[in-house]
Design an enzyme around this catalytic site. Structure first.
Site, PDB file in Angstrom:
ATOM      1  N   ASP A 201      -4.727   0.818  -7.360  1.00 44.62           N
ATOM      2  CA  ASP A 201      -5.176   0.371  -6.041  1.00 44.62           C
ATOM      3  C   ASP A 201      -4.080  -0.476  -5.377  1.00 44.62           C
ATOM      4  OD1 ASP A 201      -7.579   0.109  -4.242  1.00 44.62           O
ATOM      5  OD2 ASP A 201      -7.192  -2.021  -4.576  1.00 44.62           O
ATOM      6  N   GLU A 275      -1.763   4.405  -5.189  1.00 45.39           N
ATOM      7  CA  GLU A 275      -2.264   4.366  -3.816  1.00 45.39           C
ATOM      8  C   GLU A 275      -1.245   3.557  -3.027  1.00 45.39           C
ATOM      9  OE1 GLU A 275      -5.889   2.805  -0.987  1.00 45.39           O
ATOM     10  OE2 GLU A 275      -4.858   1.511  -2.393  1.00 45.39           O
TER      11      GLU A 275
HETATM   12  C1  NOJ Z   1      -8.129   0.475  -1.463  1.00 41.87           C
HETATM   13  C2  NOJ Z   1      -9.485   0.920  -1.917  1.00 41.87           C
HETATM   14  O1  NOJ Z   1      -9.514   2.321  -1.929  1.00 41.87           O
HETATM   15  C3  NOJ Z   1     -10.474   0.302  -0.976  1.00 41.87           C
HETATM   16  O2  NOJ Z   1     -11.773   0.837  -1.135  1.00 41.87           O
HETATM   17  C4  NOJ Z   1     -10.455  -1.189  -1.168  1.00 41.87           C
HETATM   18  O3  NOJ Z   1     -11.317  -1.798  -0.229  1.00 41.87           O
HETATM   19  C5  NOJ Z   1      -9.044  -1.736  -0.975  1.00 41.87           C
HETATM   20  N1  NOJ Z   1      -8.048  -0.948  -1.629  1.00 41.87           N
HETATM   21  C6  NOJ Z   1      -8.950  -3.133  -1.534  1.00 41.87           C
HETATM   22  O4  NOJ Z   1      -9.026  -3.098  -2.924  1.00 41.87           O
END
Ligand code: NOJ
Length: 535
Positions: A201, A275
């Site tokens: 993440d 990500e």
């Molecule tokens: C990306 C995640 O996919 C999302 O759902 C989240 O709110 C943010 N990162 C913060 O962790």
């Protein structure tokens, strides 16, 4: 056929645990619920699942606010349930990826609770980003959180802590070696329990520089960084390269260390996907250099219009960029953070695009419900849960629409998802979209995905690069048809609302809508549809 290593051309099914299947009637999905439906997942023809967080969490941000990264939140079950889910997945030859959230913890994590009690300048506070106010009393900088409102929250003794997301998600300070050590422990913990890898993440956010520097357009930047916020693309892509808190060089040092850890698991073929939505796009290739991570998410199709020129540009760019580091691209049309593709584009368009993308080289991520062609759910404001809704005083609706639970069976909501009340409202309007109904309907979206994934495994995986097809009637510069050839398969997407005739012979393997008509060396492709032809 499977790719080698397994993740290279895998199809990975994203499960949002809260919305998948509820086994105990509390209205929220859980791990035993997932385990009980893995046969369904297997029947799709995917290679792996990725689960959004199910760790101990006050659940202010759908579990991305982690209070204990090495335990399961009771709403989802316990560690034995996690082990069982992993074992059953493996027995079905499905790999398991789990989320790791290294940019921030929940404010309920023991470290943050200790930091609140400790003094300014203490070791406890140095695990986060605590700063004093400016001499004039203003916040340490003017950054706006990605969920709206200031990126700083004040604690009792007057100091502020940084949070790029919700105030309940304090950002970790990766300059403190305790942070890196704790995450290595977490990675090993889940690998030792049996998982096959991680989705990382906010992978580009860990290292902060210039924390005290203001940004000229902090609100614009915060909006530009959110795929659920409509914005003029020119404005968005002018702002994105100016992000002061993402994609600093130091993040790559962290992933080099993680790669060594992953490789120490030898023939387990552990993989990780970042990500990391970074700008300019070439920067994304750095995350998949041979000594770093295995994949990086590609966000291009999550806000792409249904336009041949645009799609040609982003698809060919992604392939070319990844080639420069000997990696393959990843593709995603939907996820839990952005409006579902059927809502963004329309049902028929989304089917056509899915079939077009499923033949491309690389890995494809399919967000649970996408295979059903689900649109976003309609959520009354009083049922909203996303912190974005609350932090913007209701001005921005947030991401709940994409998180409505799956409709499994029956004619009325909650369609077998739960025996209780679903955590987000479900509506009877989905009665023809259930897994039960779609399984029985040969032309359903569900069967389109099943057939396409089976044909992909048979004819496309391991078949190398694509060759764009161009002619006066189709190709990169045509607004009506986009086409490429890969292995023995030619893929044509007709983007127009009327049939298009192309000069080609061969066996029609699959079509996303309508009935193609072939004669005299020509095939007529139905309106807004994609067709695979074996030559
Ligand atoms: C990306 C995640 O996919 C999302 O759902 C989240 O709110 C943010 N990162 C913060 O962790």
């Amino acid at each position: 056929m499977k790719s080698s290593p397994w993740w290279k051309e895998a199809t990975i099914y994203q499960i949002y645990p809260r919305s998948f299947f509820d086994s105990n009637g509390d209205g929220e999905g859980d791990l035993p619920g997932i385990t009980s439906k893995l046969e369904y997942v297997k029947s799709l023809g995917v290679d792996a699942i990725w689960l959004s967080p199910f760790y101990t969490s006050p659940n202010k941000d759908g579990g991305y606010d982690v209070a204990d990264p090495r335990d399961v939140d009771p709403r989802f079950g316990n560690l034995a349930d996690a082990k069982e889910m992993i074992d059953v997945a493996h027995s079905l030859d499905l790999r398991v990826l789990v989320d790791v959230v290294p940019n921030h913890f929940s404010d309920q994590h023991v470290w943050f609770q200790e930091a609140l009690k400790a003094a300014r300048g203490s070791q406890e506070r140095s695990r986060f980003h605590f700063y004093d106010a400016n001499p004039d009393g203003t916040l340490p900088n003017n950054w706006i959180s990605l969920f709206g409102g200031p990126s700083w929250t004040q604690v009792e003794d007057g100091q502020f802590y940084l949070h790029l997301f919700d105030s309940s998600q304090p950002d970790l300070n990766w300059e403190n070696p305790e942070v890196a050590a704790d995450f290595e422990k977490t990675l090993r913990f889940w690998l030792d329990l049996g998982v096959d890898g991680f989705r990382i993440d906010v992978a580009h956010g860990l290292v902060k520089e210039d924390v005290l520097k203001d940004h000229p357009d902090p609100q614009g930047l915060s909006d530009a960084l959110r795929l659920d916020m409509p914005m003029d693309p020119e404005k968005r892509y002018a702002l994105l390269p100016t992000v002061p808190f993402f994609d600093r060089q130091g993040v790559h040092e962290i992933y080099r260390e993680w790669r060594k850890l992953f490789d120490s698991y030898g023939d387990r073929d552990v993989m990780a996907v970042a990500e990391a939505w970074v700008h300019p796009p070439v920067n994304s290739t750095r995350y998949v250099r041979p000594d770093e991570l295995h994949q990086v998410f590609n966000f291009d199709l999550l806000d792409a219009p249904f336009s041949s020129i645009h799609l040609y540009d982003v698809i060919s760019r992604s392939i070319d960029l990844m080639k420069s580091v000997a990696a393959l691209p990843t593709w995603a049309l939907s996820n839990h953070d952005s409006p579902r593709v059927a809502t963004r584009m329309g049902e028929q368009e989304s089917r056509a695009l899915a079939l077009f993308v499923l033949a491309l080289p690389g890995s494809t991520y399919v967000y649970a419900g996408q295979e059903l062609g689900l649109p976003d759910g309609v959520i009354p404001d009083e049922s909203r849960q996303d912190p974005i809704y609350f932090r913007t005083g209701g001005q921005q609706k947030g991401r709940d629409g994409a998180r409505v639970p799956l409709p499994w069976n029956g004619d009325t909501a909650p369609f077998g998802f739960t025996s209780g009340t679903p955590w987000l409202p479900m509506h009877d309007g989905w009665k023809d979209s259930t897994i039960e109904k779609q399984s029985a309907e040969p032309k359903s979206s569900l069967n389109l995905y099943r057939n396409a994934l089976s044909l992909r495994a048979e004819h496309l995986v391991n078949n190398g690069k694509i060759q764009w097809l161009e002619s006066p009637h189709h190709g990169a510069h045509s607004s009506s048809v986009l086409a490429y050839h890969r292995g023995s398969v030619s893929v044509y997407m007709n983007l127009e609302n009327s049939p298009v005739e192309v000069e080609i012979t061969g066996k029609v393997l699959i079509v996303s809508a309508g009935v193609p008509d072939g004669r005299d060396g020509k095939i007529t492709i139905p309106p807004i549809s994609t067709i695979w032809i074996q030559r």
